[in-house]
Design a protein around this motif. Structure first.
Motif, short mmCIF file in Angstrom:
data_model
loop_
_atom_site.label_atom_id
_atom_site.label_comp_id
_atom_site.label_asym_id
_atom_site.label_seq_id
_atom_site.Cartn_x
_atom_site.Cartn_y
_atom_site.Cartn_z
N ARG A 41 29.96 -17.86 -38.83
CA ARG A 41 29.72 -17.79 -40.30
C ARG A 41 30.11 -16.89 -41.21
NH1 ARG A 41 25.04 -21.17 -40.47
NH2 ARG A 41 24.53 -20.35 -42.61
N VAL A 42 30.18 -16.89 -42.45
CA VAL A 42 30.83 -15.87 -43.29
C VAL A 42 29.51 -15.37 -44.34
CG1 VAL A 42 32.33 -15.45 -45.32
CG2 VAL A 42 33.23 -16.70 -43.03
N ILE A 43 29.44 -14.30 -44.42
CA ILE A 43 28.68 -13.71 -45.53
C ILE A 43 29.34 -13.04 -46.72
CG2 ILE A 43 26.60 -12.21 -45.82
CD1 ILE A 43 26.14 -12.55 -42.95
N ILE A 44 29.33 -13.46 -47.82
CA ILE A 44 30.02 -12.68 -49.09
C ILE A 44 29.07 -12.03 -49.66
CG2 ILE A 44 31.63 -12.96 -50.77
CD1 ILE A 44 32.66 -15.42 -49.50
N MET A 45 29.51 -10.62 -49.74
CA MET A 45 28.76 -9.69 -50.73
C MET A 45 29.25 -9.47 -51.88
SD MET A 45 26.97 -6.65 -48.57
CE MET A 45 25.79 -6.14 -50.02
N ASP A 46 28.46 -9.46 -52.92
CA ASP A 46 29.18 -9.03 -54.37
C ASP A 46 27.97 -8.10 -55.05
OD1 ASP A 46 31.11 -9.42 -56.37
OD2 ASP A 46 29.84 -11.00 -57.33
N ARG A 47 28.49 -7.15 -55.26
CA ARG A 47 27.57 -6.14 -56.39
C ARG A 47 26.10 -6.07 -55.80
NH1 ARG A 47 29.59 -8.93 -61.87
NH2 ARG A 47 29.89 -10.59 -60.38
N GLY A 48 26.24 -5.91 -54.50
CA GLY A 48 24.77 -5.56 -53.87
C GLY A 48 24.20 -6.75 -53.54
N ARG A 49 24.62 -8.07 -53.72
CA ARG A 49 23.92 -9.09 -53.11
C ARG A 49 24.50 -10.01 -52.52
NH1 ARG A 49 19.49 -10.69 -56.86
NH2 ARG A 49 18.99 -8.91 -58.08
N ILE A 50 23.87 -10.95 -51.79
CA ILE A 50 24.74 -12.05 -51.01
C ILE A 50 25.26 -12.97 -52.09
CG2 ILE A 50 24.32 -13.93 -49.29
CD1 ILE A 50 24.16 -10.76 -48.11
N LEU A 51 26.33 -13.20 -51.91
CA LEU A 51 26.73 -14.27 -52.86
C LEU A 51 26.86 -15.69 -51.99
CD1 LEU A 51 28.45 -14.86 -55.38
CD2 LEU A 51 30.36 -14.37 -54.42
N LEU A 52 26.92 -15.61 -50.83
CA LEU A 52 27.28 -16.65 -50.08
C LEU A 52 26.93 -16.50 -48.36
CD1 LEU A 52 30.34 -19.07 -50.69
CD2 LEU A 52 29.80 -18.23 -48.41
N HIS A 53 26.22 -17.32 -47.84
CA HIS A 53 26.16 -17.46 -46.48
C HIS A 53 26.22 -18.49 -45.67
CE1 HIS A 53 23.55 -16.28 -42.52
NE2 HIS A 53 24.77 -16.42 -42.42
N ASP A 54 27.29 -19.13 -44.96
CA ASP A 54 27.61 -20.27 -44.80
C ASP A 54 28.47 -20.33 -43.46
OD1 ASP A 54 27.49 -23.25 -44.79
OD2 ASP A 54 28.46 -23.25 -46.86
N GLU A 55 28.52 -21.50 -42.89
CA GLU A 55 29.28 -21.74 -41.75
C GLU A 55 30.76 -21.53 -42.18
OE1 GLU A 55 29.47 -25.45 -39.47
OE2 GLU A 55 27.40 -25.49 -39.56
N THR A 56 31.55 -20.91 -41.43
CA THR A 56 33.06 -20.56 -42.04
C THR A 56 33.91 -21.99 -42.28
OG1 THR A 56 32.92 -18.69 -40.50
CG2 THR A 56 34.90 -19.41 -41.54
#
Lengths: 117, 292
Positions: free
Chosen positions: B196-211
């Motif tokens: 899974r990939v978690i993308i952070m942007d400016r202190g927040r979770i932008l996306l959390h999904d299966e790679t």
């Protein structure tokens, strides 16, 4: 080995189907375990498992509990039938589109095919 | 299960992590991606219970994680500083880890030291940047902790060392499945290992999904300007570029295969995006050209 412009599980499933069609995987032959596959191709095992699960769903592979996964006895015939159905739409049609773009007539194509017999 | 509920990390006026809720089912490899300053290290410090969140809390199997001895013993957090005494020798650092960690595998640590050709007689302070990272990887992997967090643990490693790192990480995970969170900027190199990939942007979770569901999620459509514009209606545009009558638009979201076929009939071409390009488009704060 895999590119990242489409899901890897789809690429895995397609690769195994090609191996079955091409004869490098025989019917009733055991395929690699997901862990072996993951280690060999350096990918996450859950991704590999998803590719195998899709093939089981499609009836291309079958599971023997506690032993592993095997190629279904009728897999090659089924895959061939499915690919033959898509052959004209996916292979011939794009070729005819390209022929039209560059001005090659159907007669020329037929002639070429005839000369290859 | 690891749960973050409303986790906020503040440094004075600066909010590094902004009320994040996140659930991490155990036994997976997670990739944490984000631009510089997006809050990755602050989030990881809270996740590892190295830092008490300014607000919110982390729970492991339903128990509050902070200052919970059971959780601490099962967490290995490898960060830039390595949390070592720099005047210690590598040998000593490994010995200390073996005393502190019930799950430490000394044989495996020795194997990794060998793989990375680390000199255990050297002082930590005299290691090169890359060797320091290698020591971090040894400490992280050989601890076999239920939660292993590696924060940019490849810094300074050459291409060979990184390849060895990824190989060992996967092999050891296959043999000893556990939760591994890895932050990186080298997306193309290591994304195949992430479930899974978690993308952070400016202190927040932008996306959390299966790679795998992110591969090919973005698509660049190129062709005659008006046709491209018409095709893109209703889609989120991530990037755009025009030259004469030709326009290229990078769109978010997987396209319907039927729509692609219709587009191709009209002379449009479609180029799916890899993970790194998708990441760049999603996290850029300035308009970008279309990916090609």
């Amino acid at each position: 080995m895999f590119h990242d412009r489409s899901p890897i599980y789809v690429q895995i499933a397609d690769g195994i189907k090609n191996d079955i069609l091409g004869g490098s995987l025989e019917e009733d032959e055991q395929v690699m375990s997901t862990n072996q596959y993951a280690a060999f191709y350096r990918i996450n095992p859950a991704t590999a498992a998803k590719g195998f699960a899709q093939l089981v769903d499609e009836g291309v592979l079958y599971k023997k509990r506690g032993i592993g996964m095997f190629v279904s006895p009728d897999a090659r015939g089924k895959l061939r039938a499915a690919r033959r159905e898509r052959f004209f739409a996916e292979v011939v049609e794009p070729m005819l589109d390209e022929a039209e773009r560059v001005g090659i007539s159907t007669d020329e194509i037929t002639h070429y095919l005839g000369s290859r017999r | 299960m690891i749960e973050l509920r409303g986790v906020t990390v503040r440094y004075g006026e600066t909010v590094a992590v902004d009320a994040i809720d996140l659930e991490l089912p155990p036994g997976k490899i997670y990739g944490l991606l984000g631009r510089n300053g997006s809050g990755k290290t602050s989030l990881l410090s809270a996740l590892a219970s190295y830092r008490k969140p300014s607000a919110g809390a982390v729970f492991v199997d339903g128990e509050p994680a902070f200052e919970n001895p059971r959780v601490v013993r099962q967490t290995s957090f490898i960060r830039d500083t390595l949390d070592l005494n720099d005047s210690d020798r590598v040998r000593t650092a490994l010995d200390i880890a073996s005393w502190l960690r019930p799950t430490w595998d000394a044989d495996y640590a020795a194997k990794l030291v060998d793989v990375f050709q680390l000199d255990t007689r050297k002082r930590v302070s005299s290691l090169s940047r890359g060797q320091r990272s290698m020591l971090g990887v040894v400490l992280g992997l050989a601890s076999r902790a239920a939660l292993t967090i590696l924060d940019e643990s490849y810094l300074g490693m050459d291409a060979v060392a990184r390849t060895l790192f990824y190989r060992e990480l996967l092999a050891d995970y296959l043999a000893h499945p556990r939760t591994i969170v890895l932050s990186t900027h080298l997306i193309d190199e290591v994304a195949d290992l992430f479930e899974r990939v978690i993308i952070m942007d400016r202190g927040r979770i932008l996306l959390h999904d299966e790679t795998d569901s992110l591969r090919g999620r973005g698509v660049t459509v190129t062709g005659q300007a008006e046709r491209v514009t018409a095709f893109a209606a209703g889609h989120t545009v991530l990037g755009e570029q025009s030259l004469g009558g030709v326009r290229a638009l990078t769109l978010d979201g997987r396209l319907d295969p039927g729509d692609i076929l219709l587009g191709e009939r009209e002379g449009l071409t479609f180029g799916p995006l890899g993970l790194q390009d998708l990441f760049v488009h999603l996290t850029s704060q300035q308009p970008l050209e279309a990916s090609r």
